[in-house]
Scaffold this motif. Structure first.
Motif, PDB file in Angstrom:
ATOM      1  N   GLY A 157       0.817  -1.220   0.000  1.00 38.95           N
ATOM      2  CA  GLY A 157       0.000   0.000   0.000  1.00 38.95           C
ATOM      3  C   GLY A 157       0.841   1.255   0.000  1.00 38.95           C
ATOM      4  N   ASN A 199       2.340  -2.211   5.508  1.00 34.36           N
ATOM      5  CA  ASN A 199       1.789  -0.868   5.701  1.00 34.36           C
ATOM      6  C   ASN A 199       0.327  -0.743   5.283  1.00 34.36           C
ATOM      7  OD1 ASN A 199       2.001   2.217   5.830  1.00 34.36           O
ATOM      8  ND2 ASN A 199       1.506   1.884   3.660  1.00 34.36           N
ATOM      9  N   ILE A 222       1.856   7.265   3.944  1.00 34.71           N
ATOM     10  CA  ILE A 222       3.033   6.893   4.738  1.00 34.71           C
ATOM     11  C   ILE A 222       3.929   5.936   3.938  1.00 34.71           C
ATOM     12  CG2 ILE A 222       3.748   5.598   6.802  1.00 34.71           C
ATOM     13  CD1 ILE A 222       1.106   6.663   8.152  1.00 34.71           C
ATOM     14  N   SER A 231       0.664  -0.269  12.626  1.00 36.49           N
ATOM     15  CA  SER A 231      -0.607  -0.327  13.358  1.00 36.49           C
ATOM     16  C   SER A 231      -1.223   1.074  13.404  1.00 36.49           C
ATOM     17  CB  SER A 231      -0.347  -0.913  14.750  1.00 36.49           C
ATOM     18  OG  SER A 231      -1.499  -0.926  15.532  1.00 36.49           O
ATOM     19  N   ARG A 241      -3.255  -1.198  -5.559  1.00 35.83           N
ATOM     20  CA  ARG A 241      -4.192  -2.157  -6.173  1.00 35.83           C
ATOM     21  C   ARG A 241      -4.118  -2.207  -7.690  1.00 35.83           C
ATOM     22  NH1 ARG A 241      -9.025   0.634  -3.186  1.00 35.83           N
ATOM     23  NH2 ARG A 241      -7.447   2.252  -3.375  1.00 35.83           N
ATOM     24  N   THR A 294      -2.065  11.275  11.089  1.00 37.58           N
ATOM     25  CA  THR A 294      -0.951  11.595  10.187  1.00 37.58           C
ATOM     26  C   THR A 294      -1.498  12.218   8.910  1.00 37.58           C
ATOM     27  OG1 THR A 294       0.212   9.686  11.077  1.00 37.58           O
ATOM     28  CG2 THR A 294       1.056  10.580   9.013  1.00 37.58           C
ATOM     29  N   TYR A 316     -11.830  -1.373  12.443  1.00 37.75           N
ATOM     30  CA  TYR A 316     -10.461  -0.949  12.110  1.00 37.75           C
ATOM     31  C   TYR A 316      -9.549  -1.112  13.325  1.00 37.75           C
ATOM     32  CZ  TYR A 316      -6.684   2.414  11.012  1.00 37.75           C
ATOM     33  OH  TYR A 316      -5.475   3.027  10.801  1.00 37.75           O
ATOM     34  N   LYS A 331      -6.043  -3.326  14.087  1.00 41.82           N
ATOM     35  CA  LYS A 331      -4.778  -2.697  14.482  1.00 41.82           C
ATOM     36  C   LYS A 331      -4.255  -3.285  15.790  1.00 41.82           C
ATOM     37  CE  LYS A 331      -4.282  -0.352  10.867  1.00 41.82           C
ATOM     38  NZ  LYS A 331      -3.109  -0.516  10.010  1.00 41.82           N
ATOM     39  N   SER A 367      -2.007   3.093 -11.006  1.00 39.36           N
ATOM     40  CA  SER A 367      -1.571   3.895  -9.845  1.00 39.36           C
ATOM     41  C   SER A 367      -0.136   3.531  -9.447  1.00 39.36           C
ATOM     42  CB  SER A 367      -2.529   3.747  -8.658  1.00 39.36           C
ATOM     43  OG  SER A 367      -2.576   2.418  -8.197  1.00 39.36           O
ATOM     44  N   THR A 381       1.512   3.512  -2.865  1.00 37.13           N
ATOM     45  CA  THR A 381       1.435   4.495  -3.964  1.00 37.13           C
ATOM     46  C   THR A 381       1.154   5.891  -3.410  1.00 37.13           C
ATOM     47  OG1 THR A 381      -0.926   4.117  -4.292  1.00 37.13           O
ATOM     48  CG2 THR A 381       0.595   2.767  -5.619  1.00 37.13           C
ATOM     49  N   GLY A 382       0.849   5.993  -2.119  1.00 39.86           N
ATOM     50  CA  GLY A 382       0.594   7.296  -1.492  1.00 39.86           C
ATOM     51  C   GLY A 382       0.855   7.191   0.005  1.00 39.86           C
ATOM     52  N   ASP A 436      -4.053  -6.556  -4.957  1.00 38.49           N
ATOM     53  CA  ASP A 436      -5.127  -6.087  -4.091  1.00 38.49           C
ATOM     54  C   ASP A 436      -5.235  -7.035  -2.899  1.00 38.49           C
ATOM     55  OD1 ASP A 436      -7.507  -5.450  -2.846  1.00 38.49           O
ATOM     56  OD2 ASP A 436      -8.567  -5.024  -4.713  1.00 38.49           O
ATOM     57  N   PHE A 437      -4.930  -6.526  -1.715  1.00 41.00           N
ATOM     58  CA  PHE A 437      -4.895  -7.386  -0.529  1.00 41.00           C
ATOM     59  C   PHE A 437      -6.274  -7.794  -0.029  1.00 41.00           C
ATOM     60  CE2 PHE A 437      -0.557  -5.830  -0.591  1.00 41.00           C
ATOM     61  CZ  PHE A 437       0.119  -7.022  -0.366  1.00 41.00           C
ATOM     62  N   GLY A 495       0.019   7.964  15.033  1.00 42.61           N
ATOM     63  CA  GLY A 495      -1.208   8.671  15.414  1.00 42.61           C
ATOM     64  C   GLY A 495      -1.749   9.354  14.168  1.00 42.61           C
TER      65      GLY A 495
HETATM   66  N1  LIG Z   1      -2.983   8.405   7.985  1.00 46.32           N
HETATM   67  C1  LIG Z   1      -3.194   8.242   9.257  1.00 46.32           C
HETATM   68  O1  LIG Z   1      -3.664   9.178   9.964  1.00 46.32           O
HETATM   69  C2  LIG Z   1      -2.862   6.948   9.957  1.00 46.32           C
HETATM   70  C3  LIG Z   1      -2.901   6.894  11.356  1.00 46.32           C
HETATM   71  C4  LIG Z   1      -2.571   5.712  12.000  1.00 46.32           C
HETATM   72  C5  LIG Z   1      -2.244   4.594  11.268  1.00 46.32           C
HETATM   73  N2  LIG Z   1      -2.224   4.646   9.919  1.00 46.32           N
HETATM   74  C6  LIG Z   1      -1.891   3.411   9.191  1.00 46.32           C
HETATM   75  O2  LIG Z   1      -0.786   3.648   8.351  1.00 46.32           O
HETATM   76  C7  LIG Z   1      -0.893   2.865   7.158  1.00 46.32           C
HETATM   77  C8  LIG Z   1      -0.797   3.786   5.955  1.00 46.32           C
HETATM   78  O3  LIG Z   1      -1.823   4.750   6.047  1.00 46.32           O
HETATM   79  P1  LIG Z   1      -1.983   5.947   4.982  1.00 46.32           P
HETATM   80  O4  LIG Z   1      -2.975   6.890   5.577  1.00 46.32           O
HETATM   81  O5  LIG Z   1      -0.652   6.425   4.581  1.00 46.32           O
HETATM   82  O6  LIG Z   1      -2.639   5.126   3.791  1.00 46.32           O
HETATM   83  P2  LIG Z   1      -3.527   5.623   2.561  1.00 46.32           P
HETATM   84  O7  LIG Z   1      -2.945   6.885   2.076  1.00 46.32           O
HETATM   85  O8  LIG Z   1      -4.960   5.582   2.952  1.00 46.32           O
HETATM   86  O9  LIG Z   1      -3.287   4.407   1.555  1.00 46.32           O
HETATM   87  C9  LIG Z   1      -2.012   4.073   1.078  1.00 46.32           C
HETATM   88  C10 LIG Z   1      -2.129   3.209  -0.126  1.00 46.32           C
HETATM   89  O10 LIG Z   1      -2.779   1.956   0.144  1.00 46.32           O
HETATM   90  C11 LIG Z   1      -3.177   1.438  -1.117  1.00 46.32           C
HETATM   91  N3  LIG Z   1      -4.271   0.460  -0.943  1.00 46.32           N
HETATM   92  C12 LIG Z   1      -5.507   0.676  -0.474  1.00 46.32           C
HETATM   93  N4  LIG Z   1      -6.224  -0.483  -0.453  1.00 46.32           N
HETATM   94  C13 LIG Z   1      -5.383  -1.446  -0.920  1.00 46.32           C
HETATM   95  C14 LIG Z   1      -5.509  -2.835  -1.151  1.00 46.32           C
HETATM   96  N5  LIG Z   1      -6.659  -3.476  -0.922  1.00 46.32           N
HETATM   97  N6  LIG Z   1      -4.441  -3.524  -1.647  1.00 46.32           N
HETATM   98  C15 LIG Z   1      -3.277  -2.879  -1.915  1.00 46.32           C
HETATM   99  N7  LIG Z   1      -3.092  -1.561  -1.724  1.00 46.32           N
HETATM  100  C16 LIG Z   1      -4.145  -0.844  -1.234  1.00 46.32           C
HETATM  101  C17 LIG Z   1      -3.603   2.655  -1.933  1.00 46.32           C
HETATM  102  O11 LIG Z   1      -3.055   2.528  -3.225  1.00 46.32           O
HETATM  103  P3  LIG Z   1      -3.957   2.382  -4.574  1.00 46.32           P
HETATM  104  O12 LIG Z   1      -5.033   3.426  -4.470  1.00 46.32           O
HETATM  105  O13 LIG Z   1      -2.949   2.635  -5.620  1.00 46.32           O
HETATM  106  O14 LIG Z   1      -4.489   0.995  -4.535  1.00 46.32           O
HETATM  107  C18 LIG Z   1      -2.920   3.847  -1.216  1.00 46.32           C
HETATM  108  O15 LIG Z   1      -1.985   4.512  -2.002  1.00 46.32           O
HETATM  109  C19 LIG Z   1      -2.228   2.135   7.257  1.00 46.32           C
HETATM  110  O16 LIG Z   1      -2.032   0.835   7.748  1.00 46.32           O
HETATM  111  C20 LIG Z   1      -3.007   2.949   8.275  1.00 46.32           C
HETATM  112  O17 LIG Z   1      -3.973   2.180   8.967  1.00 46.32           O
HETATM  113  C21 LIG Z   1      -2.518   5.792   9.240  1.00 46.32           C
END
Ligand SMILES: NC(=O)c1ccc[n+]([C@@H]2O[C@H](COP(=O)([O-])OP(=O)(O)OC[C@H]3O[C@@H](n4cnc5c(N)ncnc54)[C@H](OP(=O)(O)O)[C@@H]3O)[C@@H](O)[C@H]2O)c1
Length: 264
Positions: free
Chosen positions: A14, A89, A19, A140, A39, A187, A154, A158, A43, A16-17, A66-67, A185
């Motif tokens: 995951g 991730n 973290i 997590s 996925r 992000t 969710y 986690k 992308s 492509t965008g 796609d997971f 936290g």
């Molecule tokens: N952002 C926060 O505030 C936050 C806080 C705490 C924890 N986290 C954790 O940190 C991690 C990253 O979060 P993020 O906010 O950076 O993520 P995000 O921007 O929501 O998603 C990152 C990437 O995941 C890919 N993705 C989504 N569904 C998928 C699937 N079924 N199979 C493969 N790829 C998939 C998407 O790519 P495509 O669109 O190209 O498929 C997207 O680019 C996650 O585990 C999240 O729970 C985030």
């Protein structure tokens, strides 16, 4: 500081965008070979292109998978080269009332958030143990212990990741393989930026005002009182992946701006 990652191959789910993408950039900066994932082919191609522009000499590849689809994960596993560092991730969430969330959505979040890491670790951990070096990092969330009531499914995924990660770490006893969890936290990923600007537009406020109100009214326990940047989370992920972090194993490291509380 030289993180000694220049001969390592990394796979980030995951990425492509958000973290994951920021983490890919940092690994490339350190000279590692990086496989990113999302996925869709388009992308993944777009993200690889962006990275190539920034790191013309970098070793960058993309593998779509796609997971949420078991067969897609099986196909991915067949394509993966030898991986030294696995970053679990990928994570999805849905903010829905407990009473309204159907079984399928619980299952989908469990498949993507937990089973992705389980399936990849089952494949890659034995190879790391054979080589006597490897890193697995689970990403997590503060929700693992805060458990907001609209994010129970969710949060459950986690918390589950913490148990999987700790259990796998115990299997590495006496080796140079480590398994750890990073707990971010709130992000500022693209999703969070969109959330802030949507609310700002709807309520005729500035995004700064919406962010401040989020920490005053919702994430009140945050000591940071702002969203972390994706780079601030990526810094910890990349450090824990490095040979320099050899003495940290079975740990859950918070990058939560203090929101989860507690001393440890
Ligand atoms: N952002 C926060 O505030 C936050 C806080 C705490 C924890 N986290 C954790 O940190 C991690 C990253 O979060 P993020 O906010 O950076 O993520 P995000 O921007 O929501 O998603 C990152 C990437 O995941 C890919 N993705 C989504 N569904 C998928 C699937 N079924 N199979 C493969 N790829 C998939 C998407 O790519 P495509 O669109 O190209 O498929 C997207 O680019 C996650 O585990 C999240 O729970 C985030």
């Amino acid at each position: 500081m030289d993180l000694k990652l220049n001969n390592k191959t990394v796979f980030i789910t995951g990425s492509t965008g958000g973290i994951g993408f920021a983490t890919a950039k940092l690994f490339l900066q350190e000279g590692a070979t990086v496989f990113i994932n999302g996925r869709y082919q388009h992308s993944v191609d777009k993200a690889v292109e962006k990275l190539v522009t920034q790191f013309p000499k970098g070793n960058i590849c993309g593998i779509p998978a796609d997971f949420s689809k078991k067969e897609s994960v099986s196909a991915l596993i067949k394509q993966l080269p030898t991986i030294d560092i696995l970053i679990n991730n990928v994570g999805i969430y849905k903010g829905t009332s407990f009473y309204e969330m159907p079984d399928e959505e619980w299952t989908e979040q469990f498949e993507v958030n937990v089973m992705s890491g389980v399936r990849l670790s089952r494949q890659l951990l034995p190879k790391m143990m054979d080589k006597n070096w490897g890193r697995i990092i689970f990403i997590s969330s503060e929700c693992a212990t805060l458990v907001p009531e609209d994010l129970i499914a969710y949060s459950m995924t986690k918390t589950a990741m913490l148990a999987v990660s700790r259990g796998l770490a115990q299997m590495t006893k006496g080796t140079n393989v480590t398994v750890n969890t990073v707990i971010p936290g709130s992000t500022l990923s693209e999703g969070a930026e969109k959330f802030l600007s949507d609310v700002a537009e709807k309520e005729s406020k500035s995004t700064a005002q919406v962010e401040a109100e989020f920490f005053t009214n919702v994430r009140t326990s945050s000591l940071l009182q702002r969203f972390a940047s994706v780079e601030e989370v990526a810094n910890t992920i990349v450090y824990l992946s490095s040979p320099l972090a050899a003495a940290t194993n079975g740990a859950a490291i918070k990058v939560d701006g203090g929101s989860m509380g507690g001393i440890l």
